[in-house]
Design an enzyme around this catalytic site. Sequence first.
Site, PDB file in Angstrom:
ATOM      1  N   ASP A  29      10.498   2.247  -9.856  1.00 56.27           N
ATOM      2  CA  ASP A  29       9.197   2.898  -9.738  1.00 56.27           C
ATOM      3  C   ASP A  29       9.410   4.183  -8.946  1.00 56.27           C
ATOM      4  O   ASP A  29      10.486   4.411  -8.373  1.00 56.27           O
ATOM      5  CB  ASP A  29       8.235   1.942  -9.022  1.00 56.27           C
ATOM      6  N   ASP A  31       6.358   6.389  -7.050  1.00 57.41           N
ATOM      7  CA  ASP A  31       5.463   6.496  -5.904  1.00 57.41           C
ATOM      8  C   ASP A  31       5.454   5.186  -5.122  1.00 57.41           C
ATOM      9  O   ASP A  31       5.098   4.133  -5.651  1.00 57.41           O
ATOM     10  CB  ASP A  31       4.048   6.847  -6.367  1.00 57.41           C
TER      11      ASP A  31
END
Length: 236
Positions: A29, A31
């Site tokens: 991922d 953020d």
Amino acid sequence: MTDPLADPLARRGPGVTDPLAGAAAVLLDMDGTLVLSEAVHRQTWRRFFDYWDVEVSEDEYERTYLGRRALDVLAEVPGPWTGTDTTAALRAMDEHANELADAVRVVPGAVELLRALHRRRQPVAVVTSAGRNWARHVLDQVLDAAGTVSVLVTAEDISLGKPAPEGYLLACRLLGTAPARCTGVEDSPSGVRALARAGVGRIVGITTTSSPAELRAAGAQSTVPDLRVEHWSQAC
């Protein structure tokens, strides 16, 4: 032979294994995992809520909005925006986030990890709920690591975002790798659920925005506080 001076993953000390070494690819991922940007996104959502005169508690925000694509949330969660064209609102949210980009901080160890994986020629995919412009800014300007990422999947590339597995399944197809042979790292329960539903073989939760208990309940087998190499023994 791996050079421990060039590869921080090799400097783990005796008896400490590398949980990423056996992965055919690493799925990350962005953020909350590579960069600490949640304050930016929270402020962007707050402006959106103020516009619609809606109050959302921190608990509700974490349960419903954190780590998810805005388009999916607005389609699912009833509110004064229901039945309206949210295109302009979503564009305004993206523009507001871009204005606050300088507030983004790098997760400790993120750059070193990306560069070490690249040197080991271990494929990396970044799968994010954010738009491509934001993702490119983070990878190019904040992390200075665009060349270390083999595949980038953003909000524009999928029809349904996290916790749906579509983004991670697409990344694995583009990498030519079975999800079961990959290791994934996520900071939010919705992201962990996406990895689990995609059938990713090993899931590590990073506790930058969620607690270890929340991440394990969602499907993470282990958790780390950040991406510094000294913490990776906790992920074994």
